[in-house]
Motif scaffolding. Structure first.
Motif, PDB file in Angstrom:
ATOM      1  N   THR A  59       0.837  -1.203   0.000  1.00 33.35           N
ATOM      2  CA  THR A  59       0.000   0.000   0.000  1.00 33.35           C
ATOM      3  C   THR A  59       0.871   1.252   0.000  1.00 33.35           C
ATOM      4  O   THR A  59       0.635   2.187  -0.768  1.00 33.35           O
ATOM      5  N   ARG A  60       1.901   1.254   0.828  1.00 34.62           N
ATOM      6  CA  ARG A  60       2.759   2.436   0.912  1.00 34.62           C
ATOM      7  C   ARG A  60       3.629   2.612  -0.331  1.00 34.62           C
ATOM      8  O   ARG A  60       4.132   3.695  -0.597  1.00 34.62           O
ATOM      9  N   SER A  61       3.835   1.529  -1.103  1.00 31.10           N
ATOM     10  CA  SER A  61       4.677   1.631  -2.306  1.00 31.10           C
ATOM     11  C   SER A  61       3.988   2.430  -3.405  1.00 31.10           C
ATOM     12  O   SER A  61       4.651   2.909  -4.324  1.00 31.10           O
ATOM     13  N   GLY A  62       2.652   2.531  -3.338  1.00 27.25           N
ATOM     14  CA  GLY A  62       1.914   3.272  -4.364  1.00 27.25           C
ATOM     15  C   GLY A  62       1.841   2.541  -5.696  1.00 27.25           C
ATOM     16  O   GLY A  62       1.387   3.092  -6.697  1.00 27.25           O
ATOM     17  N   GLN A  63       2.269   1.277  -5.735  1.00 34.95           N
ATOM     18  CA  GLN A  63       2.216   0.503  -6.976  1.00 34.95           C
ATOM     19  C   GLN A  63       0.769   0.174  -7.333  1.00 34.95           C
ATOM     20  O   GLN A  63      -0.064   0.025  -6.453  1.00 34.95           O
ATOM     21  N   THR A  64       0.513   0.033  -8.628  1.00 35.38           N
ATOM     22  CA  THR A  64      -0.856  -0.284  -9.036  1.00 35.38           C
ATOM     23  C   THR A  64      -0.957  -1.626  -9.756  1.00 35.38           C
ATOM     24  O   THR A  64      -2.026  -2.235  -9.788  1.00 35.38           O
ATOM     25  N   LYS A  65       0.143  -2.099 -10.329  1.00 38.59           N
ATOM     26  CA  LYS A  65       0.114  -3.374 -11.048  1.00 38.59           C
ATOM     27  C   LYS A  65      -0.094  -4.522 -10.063  1.00 38.59           C
ATOM     28  O   LYS A  65       0.528  -4.551  -9.007  1.00 38.59           O
ATOM     29  N   THR A  66      -0.954  -5.474 -10.403  1.00 38.72           N
ATOM     30  CA  THR A  66      -1.201  -6.612  -9.515  1.00 38.72           C
ATOM     31  C   THR A  66       0.089  -7.404  -9.299  1.00 38.72           C
ATOM     32  O   THR A  66       0.699  -7.885 -10.254  1.00 38.72           O
ATOM     33  N   PRO A  67       0.532  -7.574  -8.039  1.00 34.01           N
ATOM     34  CA  PRO A  67       1.795  -8.289  -7.795  1.00 34.01           C
ATOM     35  C   PRO A  67       1.592  -9.803  -7.779  1.00 34.01           C
ATOM     36  O   PRO A  67       0.456 -10.289  -7.798  1.00 34.01           O
ATOM     37  N   HIS A  68       2.705 -10.524  -7.722  1.00 35.37           N
ATOM     38  CA  HIS A  68       2.677 -11.978  -7.574  1.00 35.37           C
ATOM     39  C   HIS A  68       3.056 -12.332  -6.142  1.00 35.37           C
ATOM     40  O   HIS A  68       4.110 -11.910  -5.665  1.00 35.37           O
ATOM     41  N   TYR A  69       2.207 -13.104  -5.479  1.00 36.67           N
ATOM     42  CA  TYR A  69       2.557 -13.680  -4.172  1.00 36.67           C
ATOM     43  C   TYR A  69       3.308 -14.976  -4.459  1.00 36.67           C
ATOM     44  O   TYR A  69       2.785 -15.855  -5.154  1.00 36.67           O
ATOM     45  N   VAL A  70       4.533 -15.083  -3.958  1.00 39.78           N
ATOM     46  CA  VAL A  70       5.358 -16.267  -4.207  1.00 39.78           C
ATOM     47  C   VAL A  70       5.709 -16.872  -2.860  1.00 39.78           C
ATOM     48  O   VAL A  70       6.274 -16.192  -1.999  1.00 39.78           O
ATOM     49  N   GLU A  71       5.360 -18.140  -2.651  1.00 40.08           N
ATOM     50  CA  GLU A  71       5.761 -18.783  -1.396  1.00 40.08           C
ATOM     51  C   GLU A  71       6.652 -19.988  -1.683  1.00 40.08           C
ATOM     52  O   GLU A  71       6.355 -20.814  -2.548  1.00 40.08           O
ATOM     53  N   LEU A  72       7.744 -20.075  -0.936  1.00 40.76           N
ATOM     54  CA  LEU A  72       8.680 -21.190  -1.074  1.00 40.76           C
ATOM     55  C   LEU A  72       8.338 -22.261  -0.046  1.00 40.76           C
ATOM     56  O   LEU A  72       8.206 -21.966   1.142  1.00 40.76           O
ATOM     57  N   GLY A  73       8.153 -23.497  -0.475  1.00 38.73           N
ATOM     58  CA  GLY A  73       7.864 -24.603   0.447  1.00 38.73           C
ATOM     59  C   GLY A  73       6.639 -24.336   1.300  1.00 38.73           C
ATOM     60  O   GLY A  73       6.731 -24.253   2.524  1.00 38.73           O
TER      61      GLY A  73
END
Ligand code: SAH
Length: 340
Positions: A59-73
């Motif tokens: 939220t604080r980054s001000g980004q608008t593009k949908t990010p990718h949630y990446v989880e390892l293991g």
């Protein structure tokens, strides 16, 4: 493991990699009926607060593009389920990518998060948007090498045939002095030093991606601030410590994580590094007390259970101190909260 009988000793890293590939590939090791219990399996509060931490930076980054949630293991997918729900409440709905090698656990993860995509390693994770990366108790499962100090410098620890058990660690012929940090040059005979080359390599790959795509990673594990000596290789079975060199493939083999090495790998690629903070401090700063109170208000009959779970996660003699949280972020992104 037949290779030891046939071909002689193999390095500890080789042994640990083979044993764990079989172990994780052949079962779901988590929970009361399994071998060990992790923070997300103790309480939904853990995953929720990790999700809130990611959403806050986002939220604080001000980004608008949908990010990718990446989880390892991702284990059973429990952390992801709780984190994604918390993010949703903060109006963040990332795409979901799981890096997982175990076919058995992939099935559990698919049940928990049906829209997740699966990856054998980070390379196939999309490059087109910022990354929100999570790893809980992932790095401890990666193979470590050990060096032992002898009268004649540092030698690689190998695994050979044992006398009263199937296998045993033995000092090998190979000198590995070049691998040992200068700060440990006075270590006494018998001292053990550990390195996790695979972990450092994975961290470098993730760091390059974060530099290119933007984003943040939160890594939680048990470990120490190196450089340090000590034998941290451990085997766990049915919630008890076991012999790492007996019942190969039926114990969970892990080692403590060197947070200094992982932080430096990220720093080397240009990322900003935060922590490690104790898990207890991190969760407390993110409001675990308020979250526990609110869950107890919604289900008064569960008040004791919720409080026991909260204490397991934060108290210093439980998971609060040994477990640590490291965050790394793109240098132009806002600093994650929770790191004093
Ligand atoms: N994060 C989960 C599970 C921790 S157990 C939790 O907190 O409950 C370790 C996880 O890492 C398992 O899902 C295991 O299958 C996975 N894993 C172990 N080695 C791996 C590797 N080399 N590549 C990808 N996943 C791995």
């Amino acid at each position: 493991m037949r290779s030891i009988a046939a071909g002689g000793p193999i390095s500890l890293a080789h042994y640990m990699a083979q044993v764990n590939a079989y172990y994780y590939g052949s079962r779901d090791p988590l929970g009361a009926a399994g071998d060990f219990t992790t923070a997300p399996e103790i309480s939904q509060m853990f995953g929720e607060l990790v999700g809130l931490a990611l959403a806050d930076v986002w939220t604080r980054s001000g980004q608008t593009k949908t990010p990718h949630y990446v989880e390892l293991g991702p284990g059973r997918g429990t952390l992801a389920t709780d984190a994604l729900r918390a993010m949703q409440q903060a109006r963040l709905a990332p795409t979901v990518h799981f890096v997982e090698t175990s076919v058995t656990l992939r099935e559990r993860q698919r049940e928990a998060v049906p829209h997740a995509s699966f990856h054998d390693d980070i390379d196939s994770v999309p490059t087109d948007a910022p990354l929100l990366i999570v790893a809980n108790e992932f790095f401890d499962a990666l193979p470590i090498a050990q060096a032992v100090r002898t009268e004649d410098g540092w030698h690689e620890v190998m695994v050979g045939l044992g006398t009263d058990r199937p296998f045993a660690p033995i000092p090998g012929n190979r000198r590995v002095d070049a691998r040992i940090p200068a700060a440990l040059s006075d270590a006494p005979t018998g001292a053990i030093h550990e390195t996790c080359a695979v972990g450092a390599a994975i961290m470098l790959t993730l760091a390059r991606r974060l530099m290119r795509q933007g984003g943040v990673m939160i890594l939680i594990d048990y470990g120490y601030v190196g450089p340090a000596t000590g034998d941290t290789l451990q085997a766990v079975r049915a919630h008890r410590y076991a012999d790492p060199f007996a019942d190969a493939g039926d114990n969970d083999l892990t080692a403590h994580v060197d947070f200094t090495v992982l932080g430096n790998a990220a720093r080397q690629e240009g990322l900003a590094v935060f922590g490690p903070a104790g898990q207890g401090d991190f969760l407390t700063r993110f409001g675990i007390d308020a979250r526990a109170a609110s869950l107890a208000r919604a289900a008064p009959e569960r008040t004791d259970e919720i409080d026991i779970a909260r204490r397991r996660l934060v108290e210093l003699d439980q998971m609060g101190r040994l477990f640590k949280v490291l965050a790394v972020a793109h240098p132009d992104w806002p600093a994650p909260e929770g790191f004093a």
